[in-house]
Structures are given as C-alpha cells and as structure tokens.
Scaffold this motif. Structure first.
Motif, short mmCIF file in Angstrom:
data_model
loop_
_atom_site.label_atom_id
_atom_site.label_comp_id
_atom_site.label_asym_id
_atom_site.label_seq_id
_atom_site.Cartn_x
_atom_site.Cartn_y
_atom_site.Cartn_z
N UNK A 1 0.82 -1.21 0.00
CA UNK A 1 0.00 0.00 0.00
C UNK A 1 0.85 1.26 0.00
N UNK A 2 1.90 1.23 0.80
CA UNK A 2 2.78 2.42 0.82
C UNK A 2 3.41 2.63 -0.55
N UNK A 3 3.90 1.51 -1.14
CA UNK A 3 4.51 1.63 -2.46
C UNK A 3 3.50 2.16 -3.48
N UNK A 4 2.26 1.73 -3.35
CA UNK A 4 1.23 2.21 -4.27
C UNK A 4 1.02 3.71 -4.14
N UNK A 5 1.02 4.18 -2.88
CA UNK A 5 0.86 5.62 -2.68
C UNK A 5 2.02 6.37 -3.31
N UNK A 6 3.24 5.87 -3.06
CA UNK A 6 4.42 6.54 -3.63
C UNK A 6 4.34 6.54 -5.15
N UNK B 1 1.65 6.38 -7.04
CA UNK B 1 0.59 7.30 -7.46
C UNK B 1 1.06 8.75 -7.40
N UNK B 2 1.67 9.10 -6.29
CA UNK B 2 2.09 10.49 -6.07
C UNK B 2 3.20 10.88 -7.04
N UNK B 3 4.18 10.00 -7.23
CA UNK B 3 5.32 10.41 -8.05
C UNK B 3 4.94 10.50 -9.52
N UNK B 4 4.12 9.55 -10.01
CA UNK B 4 3.73 9.66 -11.42
C UNK B 4 2.84 10.87 -11.65
N UNK B 5 1.97 11.15 -10.70
CA UNK B 5 1.12 12.33 -10.81
C UNK B 5 1.98 13.59 -10.85
N UNK B 6 3.04 13.60 -10.01
CA UNK B 6 3.89 14.79 -9.95
C UNK B 6 4.54 15.08 -11.30
N UNK B 7 4.90 14.03 -12.04
CA UNK B 7 5.52 14.23 -13.36
C UNK B 7 4.54 14.95 -14.29
N UNK B 8 3.29 14.50 -14.28
CA UNK B 8 2.29 15.10 -15.15
C UNK B 8 2.03 16.55 -14.73
N UNK B 9 1.90 16.77 -13.43
CA UNK B 9 1.56 18.12 -12.95
C UNK B 9 2.70 19.09 -13.20
N UNK B 10 3.94 18.59 -13.10
CA UNK B 10 5.08 19.49 -13.25
C UNK B 10 5.02 20.23 -14.58
N UNK B 11 4.73 19.51 -15.65
CA UNK B 11 4.63 20.15 -16.97
C UNK B 11 3.54 21.19 -17.00
N UNK B 12 2.39 20.83 -16.44
CA UNK B 12 1.25 21.75 -16.41
C UNK B 12 1.60 23.01 -15.62
N UNK B 13 2.27 22.81 -14.47
CA UNK B 13 2.53 23.93 -13.57
C UNK B 13 3.57 24.89 -14.15
N UNK B 14 4.61 24.34 -14.79
CA UNK B 14 5.63 25.22 -15.35
C UNK B 14 5.01 26.07 -16.46
N UNK C 1 0.31 17.01 -4.94
CA UNK C 1 0.32 15.66 -5.51
C UNK C 1 0.21 14.63 -4.40
N UNK C 2 0.86 14.94 -3.26
CA UNK C 2 0.79 14.03 -2.12
C UNK C 2 -0.64 13.89 -1.62
N UNK C 3 -1.32 15.02 -1.46
CA UNK C 3 -2.69 14.96 -0.94
C UNK C 3 -3.62 14.24 -1.91
N UNK C 4 -3.60 14.69 -3.18
CA UNK C 4 -4.55 14.12 -4.14
C UNK C 4 -4.22 12.66 -4.43
#
Lengths: 235, 576, 284
Positions: free
Chosen positions: C8-13, C15-28, C242-245
């Motif tokens: 479960x912990x690995x799944x959270x990590x 989820x969060x890390x892949x989401x962060x990659x997508x968001x990073x592009x959007x945010x920049x 990304x961590x929260x969502x």
C-alpha cells in the motif's frame, strides 16, 4: 561606434501613447548623444514612467518614432532592444524578487565576473554581503541599488534609468552619481527620470520637464535655474 | 411592447407549424433537442449575459431528470405529480442558487475557479448517480419511466417540449430587455463598478446561476417522461461540455443562439456522427475557431439588427424613487490605519479625519498611499489594525455595495464604467443602485427613470444627452465625466474621486473642476480628491492633506502646504 | 513490516510520483505563460497511444519515447503558435480554446483507434521482493524513474541558467524582457517542453493503464486539483498537492474502492476551490 560622431545616439519624436485607449503621453520628443546625460523631470503622475515604457517597448506607440543608432526601434520587443544596447532599469519592481542577489546579477552572464562588479561591491558592500539572499528581502532602496548595479555594469551604449535614487540613502545617491559620471566619461548615453533635483542637476547635461503628459520645457541644464525647475516639481 | 408581443407570436407560430413541415420522426428528434436547448439557454444567461461560465450544467439537468423520473415511477397517475414535476424542475434552481451564493461570496474574481468548481461538481454528481444503486438504479439508470399522463404520440411530446422552449425563450427575452438584463451585462463587464453602484454582485450572479439551474431543471424534468430512461450520463461531463459548445457556437450572448446551437448541432450530430467518422473532430475544431475568432457565434451574425429594432429606448419621464434620507454625521475618520500587502507596508498608521462639507485634496508622491487610503475606506484592502468611521459609524472592512447604499460614491482613476452598454444604460445602473427594489428590476418602466441631477448634468455636458451612444465609443475625457456623473446621480454624501483629471485636456479639466464645484454644493457633500495636477488642486481645495510613506505628513491650506519645507523635501528631494 | 502495508505504501508513492511528473509540466507552463492548458491530459493520452502504436509495429518499447516526444513536441509547437500566443492576456479564452483542443485530440484519436481499451504489454515483467512484499518490477521501476525525473527537473530548474531565466520570467515578465531574456521564445519552448513531459509520462504509464481516448480527462482533472490544493506558488506546493490528491485517492481506494477514492478527491478539490482557492502554498 558607428552612430556618427556628432549625431544623437538615441532620439524620439512625437511619441504618443498610454494604456489601452487612454493616452498619457502626448507628442514627447528628445535626444541623447554619447557621453551625455538627459534628465526627465516633473511631478509624479505627469507621464514620465509611461514615456520610459513607451521608449523601451513595454507599451506600444500610438504614434511617433524612436530611433537608436540611426535605426528605427518600431515594433521591436524589449529583449531585442536590449541586444542592441539599450539598458533599462524600471522604477517599480526593479529586480527579480524571488531570485537571489547573485542570480539577479548573473542571470544573463555565465558567472559573477569579479572585474565587472568589483568597483560596485566596493561602493555598495551591502550587495556583496547579501549575495545568497533573495532580492525580495532587500529594502526598497537596496533593490534600487541592485537594479542600478545590474544596469550600469552591462555594456550597453544607452542607459535608461527610471528614478534610480528613489528610497536610496543620500550617501549612496552620491556614489550612484559618481558611477554615472564615469559612464558619461566612457561615452555612454544616459536618459534618467528623476525626482531628486539636486541629483539630477549634478549629472544632467540636458533637461526635459514634463507636465500633463507633454514636454513643457527642454534645454541645456546649464541654462536652467534650480528655482525654475523646482517650480515645476513642487506643489 | 407591441413589438415584443408580435415577436413572441411569430415564435409560437413557428414552433407550432414545424411538425407539419418536417414530419413525425424529426418532430420526435426535435423534441429531445428542444429540452437540451432549454438547458443551453441557461448557459447563455450565465456566460453570455452575466459573464461567468458554468461547466457542469448537466448536473442540474440530470438531477431534475432523476427527480422527475422517480416521481413518475412512484406516483404514476397521482395528482401529486402536479406538484412533484414542477418541484423537480425548481429543485436544481435552488441548488444552483445555493452553490452560487456560497461560491461567489466574498470573491471578486471568480472566472476559472467557478468553472472548475462546477466541473468538479458535475463529476461528483455522476459518481453519486452511478453508484447509489438503491435510488438511481446505478449504472443502468431508471428504466421504464411512464410518460406524462394523457399524452401519447410523438407529436404530443413535441408540443410539450415546444411549449416549454417557447415559454422559456419569451421569459428570457423579457428579462434580457428588463433592467435585470442590463444589470447582468453590467456585471459581466465591470463587477467593481456594479458593486460601487450599490448592488451586491454575488447575489446578482447567484440569481442568474439559479435561473440557469431552473432552465436546466425544466429540460431535465421533461426529459424523463419523454425518453422513459434516465442514466448517470445525464449528469456527466460530456453533456455539460456539449451544452457549452452549443451555446458558444450558436451565440452565447444572443437570445436564440444557445437554442439554435443545441438544435442545429444536436441534429447534425445525430445525423452525421455515423456517416462522417471525423464529425466530432470537426465539431471541436469549429468550437476552437468560434472561441478564437467568432465569439458572437452563429446568431451573432443575425440577431443584432433584429434586437436593435426592439430596443427603442424608453423616454425618461418619471423621477426614480428618492434615495433613503441621510442619517449620521458628516465625513469620516481614519484612526491609525495599517495596511500591508505581503511584506510591503502600504499604510503605516494613517490618521485622517474630515468632519464638515467641503472639497479636500489628497496629494503625495508615488506610493504614498493615496489610492490605498480610498481602497481601505471602501473595503477593497484588508485593514490590519486601526479603525475607519464613516458618517459616525464603524465601517472598517464594510463592503463597497453597502457603503454605496449609505451614501459613499467613488470614482476610479481610470474611467470605470460599462463600455459595451449605452450611455443611457450606464446612467440607469447608477440610478437603480440603492433605489430599485427587486420588482423594479423586472419592469420595463424603470428604464424611464430620471433625476434632477441627471438633467442638470446633461445640460452642463451636452454629449451626455446622446444616450444611445456606446459608452466605450466616447473619448477618454468624456468617459471620465460619464463615470463622474454616474457616481453623482446616486447622490452620495461622501465623494471619493481618484484623479478625476487624469488624461484630460486643459478645457476638459476646467469643465470637471466646475462640475465638482457645482455638485459639491448641490449635494452638500464632503468631497475628497486624490490629484497630481496642481492647477486643479489650487483651484478646488479647501484644504490639502499630504501623504508620505503611508502616513499623513502635513495638512493645511494651499499656501501653508506650499511653504512647508517637509513637503518640499518630499517633492524636490533634499536640496543641497 | 506487514507485506500488505508495504504494498500500500509503495502504491501511494507510485501514485504520487507519477502524478507529480504530469503536474510538473502543467505547472511550469501555467507559471510562465499564465495558461492552464486543459489539453495537457490529452498529451499524456497521445503518449500512451504512441506506446501502443510502437508495440503494434513490433518495435522495442523504448522506441515509443522518441516517437511520443516528436509527435507531442510538434503538436505543442503548432498549438502554442495557433492557440496560446494569439490569446495571450485573454486567459479565459485560452482556457476554452485548450479545452476545445482537448476535445479535438480526444475525438481524433477516437476516430482512428475507436473507443475501446487498448492494452500495452509491460516491457518489464515479473516482480521483485521489497521488504518481504512482492511488488511488480515495472511499477517499481516507474516509481524510481518518476522520482528521479521530478528531482532532476527540480534540480535543473533551480540550478541551470535556463531554469533561472524561467523563474525570472515567472516573477517579473516585464523586467525579464528588459534584461534581455527572449520571453516569447522561452515561453514557446516551455510550452513544448510541458507537452513533451506529458507525452513521456503517457509512454511510461501506458502499460499500467487502460489506454483509451478519455484517459487524458482523468489526468487533467487530477492535475488541476493538485494545483488547486498545493497552490501555484512553489514546488513544495506542487509536491504536497500531488501528495494529498494522489495519496488520498490511493489510500481510500485501497481501503474502500476506486469510486470512493475518486469521490473523496472530488470533494477535497471542491472544498479547496471554494474555501482556499490559493491552495496550501499560495503564490506571494
């Protein structure tokens, strides 16, 4: 220098413009030659900063023309003007607040060049002591000094400074004046908006006085008395 | 009025004749898209009139469809349906109104945030509809919903939809022309000015959103008995998106645009989706082109001339109701007011009090806090500490619309008015503010209000009598004067003017000086002016206040200020 | 440690890390251009279809990366020129135009590949033992790559000359032009870069996702919610958003089911939009 020996390096005529449909500056004209300083004086709200923004390409001209080194600057974006040698230090938000002092100075240069900034650090030691701090933590006057140093250290042939002395301590204003005299001696042209009359008269060869968005008085600084100029600036 | 009735009659006749012309199958298809068209009209109101875009309109359509479907299933043939079906249509309106009140409250800029909240809500609605099996039937939805009692064939269904659409169109046409419509368009152009004219903008917007919820509700409530099936997709993102596209392509700001878009594109899609595999791509491209280049949409090419025919301006025949009588003291007092933006200190313990009628000028160098002083007084900037009293009452942080209603008028530095409205409509917003009650806003006769101040202003400035001109077409100086008069006709007792002469020629400046003198005496008001132009200040000021670095530096008569060395130091610099 | 908990912990990590990659592009892109590119998710989707296309041609999986970068980079270039630049200073219209673009791309892919789910085979099969728990190798690799990518980009953003210039433009666009930063070109390159980053995420995630035309919709909404929760101010905000969502969704999904996870995320986003529209770490 390929601008000709005697002609002005920078000239503008009939410059009219403002924000959207609102015209702030009407038919302003003036010129600066290499080694010469021209000061734009006037009360606040008369259109001095708007004129600077029109000259530096941050606002579109409604009419008129701006020429640098014999070339029309019409429609050139600010970064292209910078490449030609127009260096502009704006009045408000003069530095990148979220970048460190060092980053502000090295943004367009690969590294801090000691030779380039050494005399400035000697004059304004506060900058060197705040190198790693973000520029947003500096006081208003310190930010103006940082902006001034960034501009004057660049190699451009024309310096446009919008109220460089605003909020700066008197002793540092005097040091700024020293650097500006050096810049003139090195053949650079200066166009400066100022509120501090004593500082302006110290460096100016030429004076332009504005009121209601128009140039109401222009001429050699030597021909103007301090009282005449003060009357235009005081309440 | 006659043109309005004629127009409505033509609409009814066209809708009635349509089935004879196109046949039963198309009548049936049309009936469905008429219901979507009604929901799309709601987007036209929000987006085309009031200027905010809802991206989740399907949730209201779906909610009404579920409510209506459940009512029909559980109360088949009962008289209760007479109550339940209208309730199903109105419930989404109430929901929308509530959401609007919550979201728009205390928010000046709601643009993309509002759109995204509604989008998230519609996704939430879909999730609920999709998983609440006991009530909604889950993924498969509500099946075998009985039709409306007493209606059998396709033509009957057509007429139900057509009547609903016709009634909605006529109602909207009325509201668009009524003062309410003018107010909506004013909100879309300049919320700040509407607030400073005394209207609580958040309530206006919530009401429009509520109305759009009712429109979606009517469509949804009729959808259930017509299609006999309600599925979660009806609350979903795709229908929400379609509704927006239809409104945009049809013409969001026009009366018929959203409906025409829904019917035309809906039917083309139904017809072409299977024949042209790239139809949806083409549609998306059309939408992009409309957003980029044709914001008025299809009906934008047709409707303006038609609307101009109706829009014969009402003559100003009767004076509007009088403003509520003044109460409380004269003037205002700022006591140690501090304002900060992040780490920047804007006002640093400003003390400033004026307690009698007259004209006062506020001067000072850039960044002295002059405009910020006005902003703090009118609740536009949060006050950290200190107190503001206006007319003798504590008014720290009071909202601008309330201040306007108790008699505070403010003119902004750059002319703040409604450029796309006519001069007459600009005046009317000023006249209605603080005077019009809710029912006045749906009456055409409120267009004909006048006031003594307005008449005097029009004789002073003849261009103001050309009331059919677009305000945005006036010159800069004329717009400054128009805004000034808009503020004046609300008859304020405290008048805050921010650089009224900015960008004016010498003659115009002189005219404005005279107007301010006239009105100061006429209204017996306390007038405070932020000004740089010293001719202006010398001519008008009874007293000058000099601000410097967020504090009061000096105050006195013109001569006293001119002789003040501290003021000289601030203006000319430490002279050697 | 309990293997279930580890997973479960690995799944959270993950989820969060892949989401962060997508968001990073959007945010920049949002920071530099002020443009919320609502078609960002569709670039992820196109990246995923590139992976599908490459596998269908029997080419090695990694060949999908240059293809996706090429396709999305080119698309980004065209979109920036035709949609984003003409609408500069009209942010609301840009929102609508990119939303129209997202429909166009979605429908275009649907017209070619249909609505059905496509599956992309995992290039790395099998699982590895993590603290006693069996975890799929590819998922683990992806988590590591995502974290490395985000960390690398953050480092680059803070240390490189270009990163500095991007931050300068975000902070003070007018001054940036004056000191000689070619703002227009930088904005274009950043937009293209954001699209490429989304495409890369799409390729990497393709084996773990049901590849279908509406895949982008989920991503854009989640990414938008991340920015809403985290605020547009900083990388810290982005990562905590990304961590929260991502965290809430994967935790709730693990304990209840995916519908509840999704619903919880929606409710959190609505509450933030309504009550705290500037997020946890607002831009100053």
């Amino acid at each position: 220098m390929n601008g000709g020996v005697s002609g002005p390096l920078f000239s503008f005529s009939n410059v009219t413009g403002g924000y959207g449909a609102t015209t702030v500056v009407r038919s302003a004209g003036g010129e600066v030659s290499p080694g010469e300083a021209c000061c734009i004086l006037g009360r606040n709200g008369v259109g001095k900063t708007t004129l600077m923004r029109l000259l530096t390409g941050h606002l579109p001209l409604q009419s008129g023309s701006v020429r640098f080194d014999g070339q029309s600057l019409d429609g050139l974006p600010p970064d292209r003007r910078h490449a030609l040698g127009l260096i502009y230090c704006p009045q408000e938000r003069p530095v990148f607040d979220n970048l460190s002092v060092r980053e502000n100075l090295t943004l367009m240069a690969p590294a801090i060049d000691e030779g380039r900034y050494a005399p400035f650090f000697a004059a304004f030691p506060i900058l060197e002591s705040r190198m790693t701090q973000s520029a947003g933590t500096l006081s208003g006057g310190e930010r103006k000094i940082l902006s001034f140093v960034r501009g004057v250290a660049e190699a451009g042939r024309l310096l446009l400074l919008d109220e460089p002395s605003e909020g700066v301590q008197q002793e540092n204003v005097e040091r700024m004046a020293g650097f500006l005299h050096e810049a003139k001696a090195a053949g650079r042209a200066l166009l400066i908006v100022e509120q501090n009359l004593a500082f302006a008269l110290d460096i100016a060869d030429r004076v332009i006085v504005m009121d209601h968005g128009e140039v109401v008085l222009a001429g050699a600084a030597a021909d103007m008395t301090e009282e005449t100029l003060a009357a235009h600036m005081h309440v | 009025m006659a043109s309005f009735l004629g127009h409505s009659a033509a609409l009814v006749a066209a809708l009635a004749l349509l089935p004879q012309l196109v046949g039963e199958f198309w009548a049936y298809t049309l009936a469905l898209y008429f219901l979507y068209a009604i929901a799309s009209l709601g987007i036209g109101l929000c987006w085309g009139q009031a200027g905010f875009l809802p991206l989740g309109q399907a949730m209201f359509f779906g909610l009404a469809a579920y409510l209506s479907g459940l009512s029909l299933i559980h109360f088949k043939d009962s008289w209760l349906l007479l109550l339940l079906l209208p309730a199903a249509a109105l419930a989404p309106g109430l929901l929308a109104y509530g959401i609007g009140l919550l979201v728009f409250r205390g928010r000046t800029l709601s643009g993309p945030f509002f759109a995204m909240i509604t989008l998230a809500l519609t996704l939430l609605a879909f999730q609920i509809a999709n998983s609440w099996n006991d009530v909604t039937g889950g993924f498969n939805g509500l099946k075998n919903i009985p039709g409306l009692p007493g209606l059998s064939d396709f033509t009957d269904l057509y007429y139900v939809s057509a009547v609903a659409l016709g009634v909605c169109l006529i109602g909207i046409a009325w509201l668009r022309r009524a003062p309410a419509g003018v107010l909506w368009r004013a909100v879309s152009q300049n919320e700040q000015r509407v607030r400073f004219c005394g209207f609580a903008v958040q309530n206006v917007k919530a009401a429009v959103f509520g109305l759009s919820g009712v429109l979606a509700g009517i469509g949804g409530a009729l959808y259930a008995p017509q299609q006999n099936l309600v599925t979660p997709q009806l609350c979903g993102f795709l229908l929400s998106a379609d509704l927006v596209i239809w409104a945009a392509v049809g013409g969001r700001a026009t009366l018929y645009g959203p409906a025409v878009g829904a019917v035309l594109i809906g039917i083309l899609t139904a017809d072409l989706r299977d024949e042209i595999s790239y139809w949806e791509v083409i549609l998306a491209a059309i939408f992009i082109v409309v957003v980029l280049y044709f914001r008025q949409g299809l009906m934008g090419f047709v409707e303006p001339p038609v609307e101009r025919l109706w829009r014969r301006r009402a003559k100003r025949t009767l004076d509007g109701p009088a403003r509520p009588a003044a109460s409380g003291d004269t003037g205002f007092a700022l006591d140690g007011v501090r304002v900060r933006m992040g780490s920047v200190r804007i006002l640093e313990g400003l003390d400033l009090a004026i307690d009698r009628h007259g004209i006062y000028c506020l001067i000072g160098p850039n960044g002295a806090g002059k405009t910020s002083c006005f902003n703090a007084m009118t609740g536009e900037l949060p006050v950290r500490s200190g107190q503001i009293r206006i007319f003798g009452h504590a008014r720290t942080g009071t909202a601008a619309d309330l201040l306007s209603r108790i008699g505070v008028g403010r003119k902004f530095q750059a002319p703040s008015l409604f450029p796309d409205l006519t001069v007459a409509e600009n005046f009317n917003i000023g006249l209605w503010g603080g005077r019009a009650r809710l029912r006045d806003l749906v009456r055409m006769r409120s267009h004909g209000w006048s006031s003594a101040i307005l008449r005097e202003a029009q004789s002073r400035f003849p261009f103001l009598a050309e009331e059919d001109r677009r305000a945005g077409d006036l010159s800069h100086g004329q717009r400054q004067i128009l805004e000034l008069v808009m503020v004046l006709i609300a008859e304020p007792r405290l008048l805050l003017l921010d650089e009224p002469s900015a960008g004016l020629s010498q003659t115009e400046t002189q005219e404005v000086i005279e107007a301010i003198r006239w009105v100061g005496g006429r209204l017996n008001a306390c007038t405070v002016i932020v000004e740089h132009d010293m001719t202006f200040v010398r001519e008008l000021a009874d007293r000058i206040f000099v601000l410097h670095q967020g504090r009061l530096l000096a105050s006195g008569t013109v001569a006293e200020i001119q002789a003040d060395e501290r003021v000289r130091a601030v203006y000319v610099g430490a002279s050697a | 440690m309990d293997p279930i908990l580890t997973i479960n912990i690995l799944n959270v990590v993950y989820e969060v890390s892949t989401l962060a990659v997508v968001v990073l592009g959007l945010a920049v892109v949002f920071g530099l251009l002020g443009v919320m590119n609502l078609a960002h998710g569709e670039f992820v989707m196109i990246g995923a279809y590139c992976a599908f296309f490459i596998q269908a041609q029997n080419l090695p999986f990694l060949a999908a990366i240059p293809l996706a970068l090429l396709v999305c980079g080119f698309l980004g270039l065209v979109v920036e020129r035709l949609l984003v630049r003409p609408l500069y200073a009209r942010p609301f219209d840009t929102l609508l135009a990119t939303w129209g673009l997202s429909m166009l791309l979605r429908e275009a892919v649907e017209a070619v590949y249909g609505r059905g789910f496509r599956s992309v085979a995992t290039p790395l099969t099998g699982s590895v033992d993590v603290l006693g728990a069996d975890y799929p190798s590819y998922r683990l690799l992806l988590t590591v790559v995502s974290i490395a990518l985000v960390a690398g980009l953050v480092w680059w953003f803070v240390r490189s000359a270009t990163g500095r210039r991007i931050r300068a433009v975000v902070n003070n666009r007018e001054l940036a032009g004056s000191v000689g930063i070619p703002v227009t070109a930088l904005a274009r390159n950043t937009f293209v870069f954001g699209c490429c980053l989304a495409a890369l995420a799409g390729v990497m995630l393709a084996p773990l996702l049901p590849v279908n035309p509406t895949l982008g919709l989920d991503f854009i909404l989640k990414s938008f919610f991340v920015l809403v929760v985290g605020g547009l101010g900083s990388l810290v905000g982005l990562i905590s958003g990304a961590g929260v969502i991502g965290g809430v969704e994967s935790v709730v999904s693990a304990f209840l089911d995916r519908t509840y996870g999704y619903t919880t995320v929606l409710i959190i986003a609505i509450l933030f939009l309504w009550l705290r529209p500037n997020g946890l770490f607002p831009r100053t």
